[in-house]
Design an enzyme around this catalytic site. Structure first.
Site, PDB file in Angstrom:
ATOM      1  N   GLU A  39     102.537  53.839  47.773  1.00 55.76           N
ATOM      2  CA  GLU A  39     101.935  54.936  47.020  1.00 55.76           C
ATOM      3  C   GLU A  39     101.714  56.205  47.834  1.00 55.76           C
ATOM      4  O   GLU A  39     101.771  57.307  47.290  1.00 55.76           O
ATOM      5  CB  GLU A  39     100.596  54.468  46.421  1.00 55.76           C
ATOM      6  N   SER A 425      58.027  16.698   7.928  1.00 59.01           N
ATOM      7  CA  SER A 425      56.824  16.239   8.623  1.00 59.01           C
ATOM      8  C   SER A 425      56.662  16.817  10.021  1.00 59.01           C
ATOM      9  O   SER A 425      55.645  16.553  10.668  1.00 59.01           O
ATOM     10  CB  SER A 425      56.826  14.704   8.695  1.00 59.01           C
TER      11      SER A 425
END
Length: 797
Positions: A39, A425
């Site tokens: 690069e 319950s």
């Protein structure tokens, strides 16, 4: 966004961009060399813009030949951080001047580090650390030269040069990168040839999930979005550490799945997913076209996988076994023990006759699910019922395990937090708690006989019934709760008053709007989520405090800095009670009892949770719920035991719990706890019109099978037991401590009065100071004074 368990296991990952930022000194030198060679080989020599490269690019444009790009690494950083990728001269000028400014502000190494961590590299990976994970499922430092060269070639065109979308172009670009590294002296000729001839090995890899807890991870995910907003939550690189522990989460998942499969299978086999061959009564498997390997494999690829269910095709049926073939064409055998359960399903209440041969169950070409256990392969099916299990720390509300259904792939609806179901319950301990605050004791007698209530407005008689329909006459409050007596719960609500009971229940965190304003409340007509129920039970476990459930323990930014630390409300009075407590180990310490100085500059003081009931009330209810598991008396006629007696298999006396079943058994519950752990288990159908049904005897399955009507102890408690069997091993035995102002005296079982007898007619009972009986029994109750005739009594109000 990465979400982890409390012990550092990755649970899930969210976001559109994957980043794993690394400092430059942790980047492999070969990667740096490859990037510089490819690069910007004069990166350390220029001032942000390379005059030589720029001149070459301009000359190429003039003569119509591509002489290479003019962008330096600094210019690419400028573009990636601040600009767009539009191809205009104005943008290029901005890029140049921004690069100058960057070079003025930062060192070369800082610029290179930004570049290596920011650059887009395809498949949502940004930066080379993330790309190494996406393409190779490795840390960057573990990549070979060939793999590094593939990645170093991506910045030019990540969408078209990546090795997944186009391996041939990636290979060609890799050769270019290696050639430049060779030309600049970064690698030898031998290294060049070895890497150039290496195969392309990249594959797409997602996050490597280490702990399967999608329902828990989604709760944490939503908390982050609420806190930061979706954009920041997804792009901030946050690491979220939850309160969930891998041991308990795995135990919870196994408990829910195993219990659902067991429930589903005892109700019958609903048949194959599909049939690849239709065999008539006059045909045999040998007379139809044989299945090809390609047909089997292609079919199974289309069948959804739900862990632990494995799709397979029946490829051979023997007398009492069957051969299955999997997608990879591996063959295995299901023996008779793995399929003898599979009698035909008719309805939730009715099953067919027990099968006698494999042909009664499966046919050649059936596409089915199987499971694998230590006993071998077993025929299975995707359960039609749903379930949930949640476990909390009662000390601070930390969510330790969350399972919101059989499979997150099947349904993302989290029944732990989203499913409001009638609790049956499971509501009774809270009603009894209200009674203890209003002149009742555990030894108070309440008349356990049927109720017939005439409603003038509707012309209907309300007849709440016990389940089973057995009545004991006058019964002590403690035993009534242990046996889950419905009519006693209604009588207690009447005695206390509906408004008082509603207000008392609301103090446990239940929304008043969810609490019906009628006497059905005592029987569990309220609709609550499993998380809400568990939170309520936590107040009994911790001595009376209302904790707030939480799951996010801390949040770190992408650099490991702690940006959020939970500071939950603690069940403590005073709040230094946990310090230097010899009964607590590192594993059992409350999750967030103190923020460490190493995490923040100053210690954050504990916040005390709101006290909603007295420690005496919490202790007395816990004694009654311990009786629901351990209580029994076979010296009287008829004998009795608590509804949660199956929990005795855990061999822990330091536990308490309560069953719960709604009308027509549409929902079944079990909630129970130790001093340091509270867990709620629920099972039912997402379709509220269906009930859990009942099962008949299957002659193939032996004496340990579950038969009859489904209810809390049969349907929900097995998952609770399975989970707690693992979970309690993490916590040492710890009895519930008797608080101040609670005394124990010997009472007569039949009357609740004081007694001097020491035989089976008496027992020790706990009382809040000042509420113990003062009168001694004057009648000999050493024999049982009640008999089955009391069940015939009725009372009209």
């Amino acid at each position: 966004m990465m979400i982890y368990s409390a012990d550092g296991r990755l649970m899930n990952q969210f976001g559109e961009k994957k980043r794993l930022p690394l400092p430059l000194n942790e980047m492999p030198q070969q990667l740096i060399d490859a990037i510089l060679a490819t690069e910007d080989d004069r990166f350390y020599l220029h001032f942000g813009v390379d005059p030589i490269g720029m001149s070459r690019a301009v000359l190429g444009q003039i003569i119509g030949q591509n002489k290479g790009g003019a962008s330096t690494i600094t210019m690419q950083v400028a573009r990636n951080f601040f600009l767009t990728r539009e191809q205009t001269y104005i943008r290029k000028l901005r890029e140049i001047f921004t690069a100058f400014h960057i070079e003025y502000l930062l060192t070369k190494d800082e610029i290179l580090e930004l570049y290596l961590n920011k650059i887009p590299l395809g498949h949502r990976s940004f930066g080379f650390g993330a790309a190494a994970q996406v393409y190779y499922n490795k840390d960057l430092k573990d990549l070979t030269l060939a793999q590094i060269a593939v990645l170093a070639g991506l910045p030019k065109a990540p969408s078209t040069l990546n090795p997944i979308s186009n391996p041939e172009r990636a290979k060609a670009r890799r050769a270019v990168v290696l050639g430049r590294m060779l030309a600049t002296g970064y690698i030898t000729q031998e290294e060049y040839l070895t890497a150039k001839n290496a195969p392309i090995t990249a594959q797409k890899h997602g996050a490597e999930i280490e702990l399967d807890a999608p329902y828990a991870a989604e709760i944490a995910h939503q908390k982050l979005i609420e806190k930061y907003g979706s954009e920041e939550a997804y792009t901030g690189g946050y690491k979220v550490f939850t309160t969930v522990t891998s041991t308990l989460q795995n135990a919870a998942k196994a408990a829910v799945i195993d219990n659902l499969l067991a429930y589903d299978q005892r109700h019958g086999y609903r048949g194959p997913i599909q049939q690849l061959r239709k065999i008539t009564e006059d045909e045999s498997a040998e007379e139809v076209d044989p299945l090809t390997s390609e047909e089997i494999s292609n079919t199974l690829k289309t069948v959804e996988h739900y862990d632990p269910l494995i799709p397979a095709v029946i490829t051979k049926v023997d007398m009492q076994s069957a051969e299955v073939t999997f997608e990879n064409l591996e063959k295995q055998t299901i023996d008779w023990t793995g399929m003898s359960w599979a009698r035909e399903y008719f309805t939730d209440d009715k099953q067919g006759a027990a099968p006698e041969t494999a042909a009664d169950v499966v046919s050649y070409g059936d596409v089915v699910y199987v499971t694998l256990s230590g006993e071998g392969y077993r025929l299975a099916q995707l359960p039609s019922a749903s379930s949930a299990l949640v476990s909390l720390s009662p000390d601070d509300g930390a969510m330790l395990a969350v399972v919101g259904g059989f499979s997150y792939k099947q349904s993302q609806f989290n029944r732990v937090t989203q499913a409001k179901r009638q609790v049956g319950s499971n509501i009774k301990p809270f009603v009894y708690s209200a009674a203890l605050e209003n002149n009742f004791t555990l030894a108070s007698l309440v008349n356990d006989v049927p109720i017939n209530q005439w409603d003038r407005s509707t012309g209907v008689v309300w007849r709440p019934k016990n389940s089973p329909e057995e009545y004991s006459g006058e019964i002590r409050v403690k035993r009534a709760l242990a046996q889950s007596k419905n009519v006693v719960a209604v009588r207690l609500l009447r005695s206390v008053g509906l408004d008082k009971v509603v207000n008392h229940l609301a103090s446990f965190g239940f929304a008043p709007s969810d609490l019906p304003k009628d006497e059905s409340l005592a029987l569990g007509s309220a609709s609550l989520t499993p998380l809400e129920v568990a939170t309520g039970f936590a107040a009994f476990a911790n001595g009376g405090f209302l904790v707030e459930p939480y799951i996010v323990e801390r949040i770190e930014d992408s650099f490991g800095n702690i940006v959020y630390q939970a500071n939950p409300k603690m069940a403590c009075d005073p709040c230094n009670q946990f310090e230097n407590d010899p009964t607590l180990t590192a594993d059992t310490q409350p999750t967030n009892q103190l923020i460490k100085q190493s995490d923040f500059k100053e210690e954050i003081p504990r916040i005390k949770a709101e006290r909603v009931i007295s420690p005496q009330n919490a202790f007395l209810i816990t004694q009654a719920l311990n009786e629901a598991i351990w209580g029994a008396d076979w010296s009287i006629k008829p004998g009795w035991q608590g509804t949660g007696f199956r929990g005795r298999v855990l061999e822990r006396r330091d536990i308490a719990g309560k069953t719960g079943t709604t009308n027509e058994a549409k929902d079944a519950w079990f909630s129970g706890y130790s001093r340091r752990l509270v867990t709620t288990s629920w099972i039912g159908f997402d379709d509220p019109s269906r009930n859990l049904g009942k099962t008949a005897w299957n002659k193939n399955l032996g004496k340990d099978q579950v038969i009859g009507k489904e209810f809390g102890a049969k349907s929900a408690q097995p998952a609770w037991i399975s989970f707690m069997d693992v979970a309690l091993k993490q916590y040492p035995y710890e009895p519930f401590m008797q608080p101040e102002d609670v005394v124990s005296v010997r009472i007569d079982k039949a009357t609740g009065k004081l007694t001097t007898r020491t035989d089976k007619s008496s027992t020790f009972e706990f009382f809040k100071l000042g509420t113990a009986p003062t009168e001694y029994v004057t009648k000999d109750n050493s024999h049982e004074i009640f008999d089955s005739k009391t069940s015939e009594l009725s009372e009209i109000f």
